[in-house]
Write a protein that holds these residues in place. Structure first.
Motif, short mmCIF file in Angstrom:
data_model
loop_
_atom_site.label_atom_id
_atom_site.label_comp_id
_atom_site.label_asym_id
_atom_site.label_seq_id
_atom_site.Cartn_x
_atom_site.Cartn_y
_atom_site.Cartn_z
N ILE A 9 29.24 43.99 39.00
CA ILE A 9 30.66 43.87 39.28
C ILE A 9 31.12 45.15 39.96
CG2 ILE A 9 31.24 42.22 37.46
CD1 ILE A 9 32.12 44.56 35.72
N GLY A 10 32.09 45.03 40.83
CA GLY A 10 32.64 46.19 41.51
C GLY A 10 34.12 46.31 41.20
N ILE A 11 34.68 47.47 41.46
CA ILE A 11 36.10 47.70 41.23
C ILE A 11 36.78 47.99 42.56
CG2 ILE A 11 37.82 49.16 40.08
CD1 ILE A 11 35.74 49.77 37.95
N ILE A 12 37.84 47.26 42.84
CA ILE A 12 38.59 47.50 44.07
C ILE A 12 39.27 48.86 43.98
CG2 ILE A 12 40.47 46.71 45.56
CD1 ILE A 12 38.24 44.75 45.61
N LYS A 13 38.89 49.77 44.87
CA LYS A 13 39.50 51.10 44.89
C LYS A 13 40.72 51.15 45.80
CE LYS A 13 38.08 53.94 42.84
NZ LYS A 13 38.32 54.23 41.40
N GLU A 27 34.07 50.09 44.67
CA GLU A 27 33.15 51.00 43.98
C GLU A 27 32.21 50.20 43.10
OE1 GLU A 27 33.42 55.16 41.50
OE2 GLU A 27 34.92 53.62 41.09
N SER A 28 30.91 50.47 43.23
CA SER A 28 29.92 49.80 42.39
C SER A 28 28.62 50.58 42.39
CB SER A 28 29.65 48.38 42.91
OG SER A 28 28.89 48.41 44.10
N VAL A 29 27.81 50.35 41.38
CA VAL A 29 26.50 51.01 41.32
C VAL A 29 25.56 50.40 42.36
CG1 VAL A 29 26.74 51.62 38.89
CG2 VAL A 29 25.67 49.44 39.51
N LEU A 30 25.95 49.26 42.91
CA LEU A 30 25.14 48.58 43.91
C LEU A 30 25.28 49.21 45.30
CD1 LEU A 30 23.26 46.06 43.94
CD2 LEU A 30 25.24 44.72 44.68
N ALA A 31 26.39 49.88 45.53
CA ALA A 31 26.72 50.41 46.86
C ALA A 31 25.61 51.26 47.48
CB ALA A 31 28.02 51.20 46.81
N PRO A 32 24.99 52.22 46.75
CA PRO A 32 23.95 53.05 47.37
C PRO A 32 22.72 52.26 47.84
CG PRO A 32 24.77 54.07 45.36
CD PRO A 32 25.30 52.67 45.38
N ASP A 73 44.71 38.00 47.06
CA ASP A 73 45.42 38.39 45.84
C ASP A 73 44.83 39.66 45.21
OD1 ASP A 73 47.07 36.22 46.10
OD2 ASP A 73 45.98 34.97 44.67
N LEU A 74 43.69 40.11 45.71
CA LEU A 74 43.04 41.28 45.11
C LEU A 74 43.85 42.55 45.36
CD1 LEU A 74 39.28 40.66 46.02
CD2 LEU A 74 40.38 40.36 43.79
N LYS A 75 43.84 43.41 44.35
CA LYS A 75 44.54 44.69 44.45
C LYS A 75 43.70 45.77 43.78
CE LYS A 75 47.23 43.63 40.29
NZ LYS A 75 46.42 42.45 39.99
N ALA A 76 44.07 47.02 44.00
CA ALA A 76 43.33 48.13 43.41
C ALA A 76 43.23 47.97 41.90
CB ALA A 76 44.02 49.45 43.76
N GLY A 77 42.02 48.16 41.37
CA GLY A 77 41.78 48.03 39.94
C GLY A 77 41.18 46.71 39.53
N ASP A 78 41.28 45.71 40.41
CA ASP A 78 40.70 44.40 40.10
C ASP A 78 39.17 44.46 40.14
OD1 ASP A 78 43.13 43.21 39.73
OD2 ASP A 78 43.20 42.25 41.70
N ILE A 79 38.54 43.56 39.37
CA ILE A 79 37.08 43.46 39.32
C ILE A 79 36.61 42.34 40.24
CG2 ILE A 79 35.09 42.97 37.84
CD1 ILE A 79 36.74 44.04 35.50
N VAL A 80 35.54 42.58 41.01
CA VAL A 80 34.97 41.54 41.86
C VAL A 80 33.50 41.35 41.52
CG1 VAL A 80 36.55 41.79 43.79
CG2 VAL A 80 34.54 43.24 43.67
N ASN A 81 33.05 40.10 41.61
CA ASN A 81 31.64 39.78 41.38
C ASN A 81 30.85 40.00 42.66
OD1 ASN A 81 32.29 38.86 38.75
ND2 ASN A 81 32.84 36.85 39.54
N LEU A 82 29.73 40.69 42.56
CA LEU A 82 28.93 41.03 43.74
C LEU A 82 27.52 40.44 43.63
CD1 LEU A 82 29.83 44.84 43.99
CD2 LEU A 82 30.91 42.93 45.21
N GLU A 83 27.05 39.87 44.74
CA GLU A 83 25.68 39.38 44.81
C GLU A 83 25.15 39.55 46.22
OE1 GLU A 83 22.91 35.34 44.47
OE2 GLU A 83 25.08 35.17 44.26
#
Length: 209
Positions: A9-13, A27-32, A73-83
């Motif tokens: 999961i990532g967090i909208i910064k 932001e996510s641990v997947l980014a790098p 509808d996404l805003k800063a602080g929201d969680i997004v599912n990443l794949e």
């Protein structure tokens, strides 16, 4: 091609409006581990990575995507599912997912029952999309099995504790919009019948073709 099994999961910064487009910094641990131009599903929507800065990746959603999904509808602080897209030779632990959202659905209720959660959703059936009892659907990028589909435009899914904690289902409440991608196999069968192949197939079964 995706499978509906969420990696992280990532967090909208930050969400930046760029004319009719929206730029999302996540932001996510997947980014790098990502690469520029790589396809990455965000709540079930396939978007292209345009920038990577440490643990923050950037993607752009065009106006058409914003209109046909719940990303707007996404805003800063929201969680997004990443794949990430499925690697060649990988396992289909979910089902075949394209990352092309068919329409937006609405969560109508959330119930906690014996440690799991029941989520009810509704959608506009006038679009031609449909659910099959015990069939597959993708909700915000998560591959799930539907039931209680007797009433057109409505269905229910069960979310186990692991999925609840490791996806943004823990953030979904009644009234929230979600991205729906219906089963690709069901959509192809439906298009065959809409294209006039029904009579052909019936004649074929009768041995007349």
């Amino acid at each position: 091609m995706f499978t509906g099994i969420i990696e992280q999961i990532g967090i909208i910064k930050e969400v930046i409006q760029d004319h009719s487009n929206a730029v999302f910094k996540i932001e996510s641990v997947l980014a790098p581990e990502l690469k520029i131009d790589q396809s990455l599903a965000h709540n079930g929507v396939c978007l292209t990575v345009t920038e990577i800065d440490g643990n923050v990746s950037t993607v752009v959603a065009v106006d058409e995507t914003l209109k046909k999904t719940a990303l707007g509808d996404l805003k800063a602080g929201d969680i997004v599912n990443l794949e990430r897209a499925m690697a060649s030779g990988g396992r289909y632990d979910g089902h075949i997912v394209q990352g092309h959202v068919d329409q937006v659905g609405i969560c109508t209720s959330v119930q906690e029952v014996d440690g799991s959660w029941l989520f009810d959703f509704e959608y506009d059936p006038a679009t031609g999309n449909f659910c099959v009892e015990k069939g597959s659907i993708t909700i915000n990028g998560v591959s799930l099995t539907v039931f209680n589909t007797a009433e057109k435009g409505k269905f229910r899914v069960t979310i186990i504790p692991y999925t609840f904690e490791h996806t943004n289902f823990k953030q979904i409440k009644a009234g929230d919009k979600v991205n729906l991608e219906f089963d690709i196999l069901g959509k192809y069968v439906q298009r065959l019948f809409e294209g006039g192949y029904e009579d052909y197939l019936l004649e074929k079964l009768k041995g007349k073709v």
